[in-house]
Scaffold this motif. Structure first.
Motif, short mmCIF file in Angstrom:
data_model
loop_
_atom_site.label_atom_id
_atom_site.label_comp_id
_atom_site.label_asym_id
_atom_site.label_seq_id
_atom_site.Cartn_x
_atom_site.Cartn_y
_atom_site.Cartn_z
N GLN A 86 0.81 -1.22 0.00
CA GLN A 86 0.00 0.00 0.00
C GLN A 86 0.84 1.27 0.00
N GLY A 87 2.17 1.15 -0.04
CA GLY A 87 3.04 2.32 -0.05
C GLY A 87 3.95 2.36 1.17
N GLU A 88 4.53 3.55 1.40
CA GLU A 88 5.48 3.71 2.49
C GLU A 88 4.81 3.50 3.84
N GLU A 89 5.59 2.93 4.78
CA GLU A 89 5.10 2.71 6.12
C GLU A 89 6.26 2.64 7.10
N THR A 90 5.95 2.86 8.36
CA THR A 90 6.91 2.69 9.45
C THR A 90 6.47 1.46 10.23
N VAL A 91 7.42 0.57 10.49
CA VAL A 91 7.12 -0.67 11.19
C VAL A 91 7.96 -0.75 12.45
N SER A 92 7.32 -1.11 13.56
CA SER A 92 8.06 -1.29 14.81
C SER A 92 7.77 -2.66 15.38
N SER A 93 8.76 -3.21 16.05
CA SER A 93 8.59 -4.52 16.68
C SER A 93 7.51 -4.45 17.75
N GLU A 94 7.38 -3.32 18.40
CA GLU A 94 6.36 -3.16 19.45
C GLU A 94 4.96 -3.29 18.85
N ALA A 95 4.74 -2.68 17.69
CA ALA A 95 3.42 -2.76 17.04
C ALA A 95 3.13 -4.16 16.50
N LEU A 96 4.17 -4.94 16.26
CA LEU A 96 4.00 -6.29 15.72
C LEU A 96 3.65 -7.32 16.79
N LYS A 97 3.84 -6.97 18.07
CA LYS A 97 3.54 -7.92 19.14
C LYS A 97 2.08 -8.33 19.09
N GLY A 98 1.84 -9.59 19.43
CA GLY A 98 0.48 -10.11 19.43
C GLY A 98 0.25 -11.12 18.32
N ALA A 99 1.16 -11.15 17.34
CA ALA A 99 1.07 -12.12 16.25
C ALA A 99 2.48 -12.45 15.78
#
Length: 167
Positions: A27-40
């Motif tokens: 979908q384009g540019e994004e910022t990814v953090s390990s904290e936001a990825l928690k839970g899956a």
């Protein structure tokens, strides 16, 4: 870009390095953090350079089999590719190969260093620093569930499927 790493060696069962990286998804540019990825659970794979033959083979194989990569409970596995390429090169790679997952830019190779995959390499008698093609499955709690060093591009998906079957 930020990466937080303690001095303990990475191993299965230990917390994965904490990070925030800029990247590009379908979908384009994004910022990814390990904290936001928690839970899956998610797959973090390191590759040397976008649009090179081995990296293209690996990325396209993941693209073609992404719908088959499911975690317990039937949810699809989130896949994140990491290279020292800039966001512009990643955008071109995603567009040209119609990739259906996110690629992250680690230009300063901080995350690669945190994972121990920024290593001395030798090619045609010349030594240089670069990415050792490696893959890490991170569990829902942010711990390393499995890792594979010196991944062969054409065998990567088979390894991921094998690991997921053991979860």
């Amino acid at each position: 870009m930020s990466v937080k790493k303690d001095d303990t060696a990475l191993a299965v069962g230990l917390p994965a390095p904490v990070f925030t990286l800029e990247g590009v998804g379908p979908q384009g540019e994004e910022t990814v953090s390990s904290e936001a990825l928690k839970g899956a659970p998610y797959l973090l794979y390191f590759y040397p350079r976008a649009s090179t033959p081995g990296c293209t083979t690996q990325a396209c194989d993941l693209r073609d089999h992404l719908s088959e990569l499911n975690v317990p409970g039937g949810k699809g596995l989130r896949v994140l590719g990491v290279s020292p390429d800039g966001v512009t090169a990643l955008e071109k790679f995603i567009t040209k190969q119609s990739l259906n997952f996110t690629l992250l830019s680690d230009k300063e190779h901080s995350l690669a260093e945190a994972y121990g995959v920024w290593v001395k390499k030798k090619l045609y008698g010349k030594e240089f620093m670069g990415i050792e093609r490696s893959s890490f499955l991170i569990d829902a709690e942010g711990r390393i569930a499995a890792c594979k060093r010196k991944v062969r591009p054409a065998q990567h998906v088979a390894w991921v499927q094998e690991v997921l079957a053991q979860l």
